[in-house]
Scaffold this motif. Structure first.
Motif, PDB file in Angstrom:
ATOM      1  N   VAL A  82     -18.527  20.445 -77.999  1.00  0.00           N
ATOM      2  CA  VAL A  82     -17.195  20.592 -77.599  1.00  0.00           C
ATOM      3  C   VAL A  82     -16.607  20.816 -78.630  1.00  0.00           C
ATOM      4  CG1 VAL A  82     -15.426  19.762 -76.672  1.00  0.00           C
ATOM      5  CG2 VAL A  82     -17.785  19.418 -75.540  1.00  0.00           C
ATOM      6  N   GLN A  83     -15.718  21.825 -78.681  1.00  0.00           N
ATOM      7  CA  GLN A  83     -14.824  22.221 -80.018  1.00  0.00           C
ATOM      8  C   GLN A  83     -13.318  22.187 -79.988  1.00  0.00           C
ATOM      9  OE1 GLN A  83     -14.407  26.188 -83.031  1.00  0.00           O
ATOM     10  NE2 GLN A  83     -13.667  26.513 -80.396  1.00  0.00           N
ATOM     11  N   ILE A  84     -12.941  20.883 -80.237  1.00  0.00           N
ATOM     12  CA  ILE A  84     -11.380  20.634 -79.967  1.00  0.00           C
ATOM     13  C   ILE A  84     -10.492  21.266 -80.591  1.00  0.00           C
ATOM     14  CG2 ILE A  84      -9.765  18.429 -79.697  1.00  0.00           C
ATOM     15  CD1 ILE A  84     -11.930  17.718 -78.255  1.00  0.00           C
ATOM     16  N   GLY A  85      -9.212  21.694 -80.864  1.00  0.00           N
ATOM     17  CA  GLY A  85      -8.182  22.466 -81.514  1.00  0.00           C
ATOM     18  C   GLY A  85      -7.240  22.068 -81.085  1.00  0.00           C
ATOM     19  N   ALA A  86      -5.669  21.675 -81.759  1.00  0.00           N
ATOM     20  CA  ALA A  86      -4.144  21.492 -81.897  1.00  0.00           C
ATOM     21  C   ALA A  86      -3.738  21.387 -83.253  1.00  0.00           C
ATOM     22  CB  ALA A  86      -4.427  20.057 -81.035  1.00  0.00           C
ATOM     23  N   ASP A  87      -2.778  21.930 -83.579  1.00  0.00           N
ATOM     24  CA  ASP A  87      -1.708  21.358 -84.078  1.00  0.00           C
ATOM     25  C   ASP A  87      -1.183  20.030 -84.638  1.00  0.00           C
ATOM     26  OD1 ASP A  87      -2.143  24.601 -84.627  1.00  0.00           O
ATOM     27  OD2 ASP A  87      -0.916  24.965 -83.807  1.00  0.00           O
ATOM     28  N   ASP A  88      -1.406  19.000 -83.347  1.00  0.00           N
ATOM     29  CA  ASP A  88      -1.278  17.769 -83.683  1.00  0.00           C
ATOM     30  C   ASP A  88      -2.436  17.103 -83.472  1.00  0.00           C
ATOM     31  OD1 ASP A  88       1.702  15.380 -83.430  1.00  0.00           O
ATOM     32  OD2 ASP A  88      -0.473  15.645 -81.563  1.00  0.00           O
ATOM     33  N   ALA A  89      -2.124  15.991 -84.226  1.00  0.00           N
ATOM     34  CA  ALA A  89      -3.802  14.937 -83.767  1.00  0.00           C
ATOM     35  C   ALA A  89      -3.176  14.223 -83.511  1.00  0.00           C
ATOM     36  CB  ALA A  89      -3.634  14.450 -85.729  1.00  0.00           C
ATOM     37  N   LEU A  90      -2.379  13.854 -83.109  1.00  0.00           N
ATOM     38  CA  LEU A  90      -2.565  12.552 -81.506  1.00  0.00           C
ATOM     39  C   LEU A  90      -2.910  13.482 -80.681  1.00  0.00           C
ATOM     40  CD1 LEU A  90       0.517  10.389 -82.073  1.00  0.00           C
ATOM     41  CD2 LEU A  90      -2.062   9.974 -82.544  1.00  0.00           C
ATOM     42  N   VAL A  91      -2.058  14.689 -80.532  1.00  0.00           N
ATOM     43  CA  VAL A  91      -2.888  15.869 -79.204  1.00  0.00           C
ATOM     44  C   VAL A  91      -4.089  15.692 -78.959  1.00  0.00           C
ATOM     45  CG1 VAL A  91      -3.055  17.800 -78.178  1.00  0.00           C
ATOM     46  CG2 VAL A  91      -0.648  16.989 -78.952  1.00  0.00           C
ATOM     47  N   ALA A  92      -4.626  16.006 -80.013  1.00  0.00           N
ATOM     48  CA  ALA A  92      -6.591  16.928 -80.740  1.00  0.00           C
ATOM     49  C   ALA A  92      -7.486  15.479 -80.073  1.00  0.00           C
ATOM     50  CB  ALA A  92      -6.686  17.168 -82.142  1.00  0.00           C
ATOM     51  N   PHE A  93      -6.813  13.502 -79.962  1.00  0.00           N
ATOM     52  CA  PHE A  93      -7.287  13.275 -80.547  1.00  0.00           C
ATOM     53  C   PHE A  93      -7.418  12.242 -79.041  1.00  0.00           C
ATOM     54  CE2 PHE A  93      -7.648   8.211 -80.097  1.00  0.00           C
ATOM     55  CZ  PHE A  93      -9.501   7.706 -80.573  1.00  0.00           C
ATOM     56  N   HIS A  94      -6.219  12.644 -78.492  1.00  0.00           N
ATOM     57  CA  HIS A  94      -6.060  12.286 -77.217  1.00  0.00           C
ATOM     58  C   HIS A  94      -7.291  13.230 -75.676  1.00  0.00           C
ATOM     59  CE1 HIS A  94      -3.795  12.920 -73.020  1.00  0.00           C
ATOM     60  NE2 HIS A  94      -4.493  11.797 -73.003  1.00  0.00           N
ATOM     61  N   ALA A  95      -7.359  14.541 -76.170  1.00  0.00           N
ATOM     62  CA  ALA A  95      -8.510  15.238 -76.042  1.00  0.00           C
ATOM     63  C   ALA A  95      -9.788  14.889 -76.171  1.00  0.00           C
ATOM     64  CB  ALA A  95      -8.602  16.855 -76.042  1.00  0.00           C
ATOM     65  N   LEU A  96     -10.555  14.944 -77.459  1.00  0.00           N
ATOM     66  CA  LEU A  96     -11.312  14.103 -77.741  1.00  0.00           C
ATOM     67  C   LEU A  96     -12.066  12.836 -76.839  1.00  0.00           C
ATOM     68  CD1 LEU A  96     -13.677  13.814 -79.653  1.00  0.00           C
ATOM     69  CD2 LEU A  96     -12.419  12.363 -81.136  1.00  0.00           C
ATOM     70  N   ARG A  97     -11.257  11.755 -76.718  1.00  0.00           N
ATOM     71  CA  ARG A  97     -11.172  10.362 -76.307  1.00  0.00           C
ATOM     72  C   ARG A  97     -11.484  10.395 -74.704  1.00  0.00           C
ATOM     73  NH1 ARG A  97     -13.775   6.330 -75.273  1.00  0.00           N
ATOM     74  NH2 ARG A  97     -11.968   4.792 -75.012  1.00  0.00           N
ATOM     75  N   ALA A  98     -10.362  11.968 -73.588  1.00  0.00           N
ATOM     76  CA  ALA A  98     -10.406  12.280 -72.697  1.00  0.00           C
ATOM     77  C   ALA A  98     -12.103  12.609 -72.239  1.00  0.00           C
ATOM     78  CB  ALA A  98      -9.494  13.401 -71.483  1.00  0.00           C
ATOM     79  N   LEU A  99     -12.103  13.329 -72.669  1.00  0.00           N
ATOM     80  CA  LEU A  99     -13.241  14.060 -73.002  1.00  0.00           C
ATOM     81  C   LEU A  99     -14.726  12.903 -72.623  1.00  0.00           C
ATOM     82  CD1 LEU A  99     -12.931  17.939 -74.462  1.00  0.00           C
ATOM     83  CD2 LEU A  99     -12.785  17.141 -71.581  1.00  0.00           C
ATOM     84  N   GLN A 100     -14.853  11.800 -73.649  1.00  0.00           N
ATOM     85  CA  GLN A 100     -15.378  11.502 -74.201  1.00  0.00           C
ATOM     86  C   GLN A 100     -15.630   9.984 -72.908  1.00  0.00           C
ATOM     87  OE1 GLN A 100     -14.673   7.980 -75.551  1.00  0.00           O
ATOM     88  NE2 GLN A 100     -17.066   7.528 -75.582  1.00  0.00           N
ATOM     89  N   LYS A 101     -14.522  10.102 -72.313  1.00  0.00           N
ATOM     90  CA  LYS A 101     -14.925   8.751 -71.523  1.00  0.00           C
ATOM     91  C   LYS A 101     -15.007  10.064 -70.045  1.00  0.00           C
ATOM     92  CE  LYS A 101     -11.230   5.748 -71.018  1.00  0.00           C
ATOM     93  NZ  LYS A 101     -10.189   5.297 -70.565  1.00  0.00           N
ATOM     94  N   ASP A 102     -14.777  10.641 -69.751  1.00  0.00           N
ATOM     95  CA  ASP A 102     -15.280  11.774 -68.649  1.00  0.00           C
ATOM     96  C   ASP A 102     -17.268  11.940 -68.798  1.00  0.00           C
ATOM     97  OD1 ASP A 102     -13.119  12.390 -67.125  1.00  0.00           O
ATOM     98  OD2 ASP A 102     -13.411  14.878 -68.351  1.00  0.00           O
TER      99      ASP A 102
END
Length: 440
Positions: free
Chosen positions: A199-219
């Protein structure tokens, strides 16, 4: 190192992001703090971004103030990328300022059915996050990205070589996914290489990017576990007075030369054709991922002039040593007063040119990384190299083989992790990523 570790080998900077600033109804993330908008630079995958900014009336275009009135997001927060489409996001999307790369291995006893359910969950979560909507991974949204808009978030999914045996899909495994050959600069850590899923995650805000990382890991809980994870960054949009090519951690302008969608053969080089083999890879691409450590202490001992000879370009401007500006053509046959090539024969920029490699080309889209310091003070820093191509045997491999035979930059870098992943085409409305493979 394949050619994105220096100025001549990475994406050109995209055009400035479009501004929004219109208000709209209440949104799912409450309020964007801060007032700084993006004015122009996103370290570029290509000359133009595919993502678009939200328009007025979109729920993600504004936030509610304490008094209930709508407060517009800044340009940076309001920018969105499309989840559904011909290709997955995160390939030709303009480079984001924060990235996470993560590989998963399927749990013991997990097969094709469970993998399909995971990709279905992941796709639904990615679609919501990229639209700036909350997710309910684990029963509730974590709140990490409250107040923020989508911030150009992209999520990209791929399959590793081992995925197909674990799911009984060996007959569907592409030959282009065969393991990469060994290279002399490799010092690979197997624990941080390859993986069933990527999985590659990219964003222009660090919290938005981490939010996606955490959500996908929990999924993934119960179906797949994290094999390795790496964090990267690039220059933030608006950090410079005008749009310009960024620099890597060696201080070199990094992003001058890259295939562009306007090239007549761009799709041919980067994407698997519609009638490609196997069918489920139509409009997809192959990602080579390498963690390349830069030996910065050694590099910084060189004079600027010696650094320029290693690269073949001026450090100040990115221009070829033969003159002109950053985008000027290299004159490889020019010699100095002593008859020596002005651009040395082993200069990185010379070796990696497509016309010096039988036309081999790839779309480079890297992130820089810094993971602290070793006990002796040596920085653990460098490049999370990501390149995209229709076939790695015609893209990454021939260039890397040539670099292996005598690249002046090779003594200042070390390849520490590697992966190759098949990234299928984008999901159509109502589909999830990989559905054509997993439900064939």
């Amino acid at each position: 190192m394949a050619d994105s570790a220096h100025p001549s080998d990475s994406p050109a900077p995209p055009a400035p992001r479009a501004a929004t600033g219109t208000t709209g109804p209440a949104i799912t993330r409450r309020r964007l703090l801060g007032t700084a908008g993006a004015t122009g630079l996103a370290l570029g995958a290509v000359g133009g971004a595919i993502g678009h900014a939200t328009a007025g009336g979109d729920p993600s275009s504004g936030a509610r103030s304490a008094g209930g009135s709508a407060v517009p997001l800044t340009t940076l927060g309001a920018d969105t990328a499309m989840f559904h489409g011909k290709h997955q996001p995160g390939i030709t999307t303009a480079m984001q300022s924060r990235g996470h790369l993560v590989a998963f291995d399927l749990r013991a006893g997990t097969g094709r059915k469970e993998a399909a359910a995971l990709l279905r969950r992941w796709s639904a979560t990615a679609e919501r996050l990229m639209a700036g909507e909350p997710v309910t991974a684990g029963g509730h949204d974590t709140g990490i990205a409250l107040d923020a808009g989508p911030s150009s978030l992209t999520v990209t999914f791929g399959f590793g070589h081992s995925f197909f045996a674990r799911t009984g899909l060996e007959k569907q495994r592409p030959t282009a996914l065969d393991p990469l050959p060994d290279f002399s600069s490799d010092r690979l850590d197997a624990a941080r290489s390859n993986g069933d899923l990527w999985v590659q995650i990219g964003a222009d805000d660090a919290l938005v990017a981490f939010h996606a990382l955490r959500a996908l890991q929990k999924d993934a809980a119960g179906t797949a576990g994290v094999r390795w994870q790496m964090n990267g960054f690039n220059r933030s949009p608006g950090a410079t007075a005008r749009p310009m090519t960024t620099r890597n951690l060696m201080g070199q302008i990094d992003g001058t030369d890259n295939p562009e969608p306007s090239d007549h053969d761009f799709d041919q080089r980067i994407f698997v054709p519609a009638q490609g083999s196997p069918d489920w890879m139509s409009h997809g691409s192959y990602a080579v991922v390498r963690r390349i450590r830069m030996l910065l202490d050694d590099w910084e001992k060189l004079s600027v002039g010696d650094q320029e000879k290693v690269i073949g370009r001026r450090k100040s401007s990115g221009a070829p040593l033969t003159g002109g500006g950053e985008r000027s053509e290299m004159k490889l046959d020019r010699v100095d007063g002593d008859g020596r090539p002005v651009i040395p024969l082993n200069a990185h920029a010379r070796i990696t040119r497509p016309d010096q490699n039988g036309g081999a080309a790839m779309l480079r889209r890297p992130f820089s990384f810094h993971d602290g310091f070793d006990a002796d003070g040596t920085p653990d820093a460098g490049l999370l190299f990501i390149c995209w191509q229709a076939d790695p045997l015609r893209g990454f491999v021939p260039v890397q083989r040539k670099l292996d035979r005598g690249d002046a930059l090779s003594v200042f870098i070390r390849h520490e992790a590697s992966g190759l992943f098949a990234v299928p085409g984008g999901a159509a409305d109502g589909e999830y990523v990989g559905q054509r493979l997993l439900e064939a």
